[in-house]
Design a protein around this motif. Structure first.
Motif, short mmCIF file in Angstrom:
data_model
loop_
_atom_site.label_atom_id
_atom_site.label_comp_id
_atom_site.label_asym_id
_atom_site.label_seq_id
_atom_site.Cartn_x
_atom_site.Cartn_y
_atom_site.Cartn_z
N LYS A 51 0.87 -1.17 0.00
CA LYS A 51 0.00 0.00 0.00
C LYS A 51 0.90 1.22 0.00
CE LYS A 51 -3.77 -2.29 2.31
NZ LYS A 51 -4.67 -2.34 3.46
N GLY A 90 -0.12 4.53 -0.96
CA GLY A 90 -0.78 5.74 -0.47
C GLY A 90 -2.22 5.77 -0.95
N GLU A 91 -2.84 6.92 -0.81
CA GLU A 91 -4.24 7.10 -1.19
C GLU A 91 -4.33 7.38 -2.68
OE1 GLU A 91 -7.61 10.33 -0.10
OE2 GLU A 91 -6.32 9.64 1.52
N TYR A 92 -5.34 6.77 -3.35
CA TYR A 92 -5.53 6.99 -4.78
C TYR A 92 -6.46 8.18 -4.96
CZ TYR A 92 -6.83 6.25 -9.62
OH TYR A 92 -7.06 6.43 -10.96
N ILE A 93 -6.04 9.14 -5.77
CA ILE A 93 -6.85 10.33 -6.04
C ILE A 93 -7.15 10.38 -7.53
CG2 ILE A 93 -6.94 12.85 -5.94
CD1 ILE A 93 -4.93 12.66 -3.63
#
Length: 90
Positions: free
Chosen positions: A79, A81-84
């Protein structure tokens, strides 16, 4: 003051000659034995290190293969990071 006697001179000369031949004997016969033993010990140390390295490699491969089988043959994704999701504006 004492003067040197001829007998003392011969005794000293004899001691020097005997020491020379003892040293020569040691270098010719005993020194090669010493070098042989040192080389044998170095060879044993090298083989021991090689065996330890192989055992570590085998242990690492067994651990790697056991982890592979436990996870069902699939690797876990990292993982990051955050998907944007971005939208394009006109």
């Amino acid at each position: 003051m004492d003067t040197a006697s001829f007998g003392g001179f011969l005794r000293t000369l004899l001691i020097i000659v005997l020491c020379y031949y003892a040293f020569k004997f040691a270098m010719r016969y005993l020194f090669p034995l010493f070098i042989y033993k040192v080389a044998k010990k170095a060879e044993q140390n090298f083989q021991q290190k090689q065996q330890n390295y192989r055992e570590q490699q085998n242990t690492a491969q067994e651990t790697k293969s056991s982890n592979h089988f436990e996870s069902g043959g699939m690797r876990e994704k990292k993982k990051v990071g955050e998907y944007i999701e971005f939208e394009e504006l006109d």
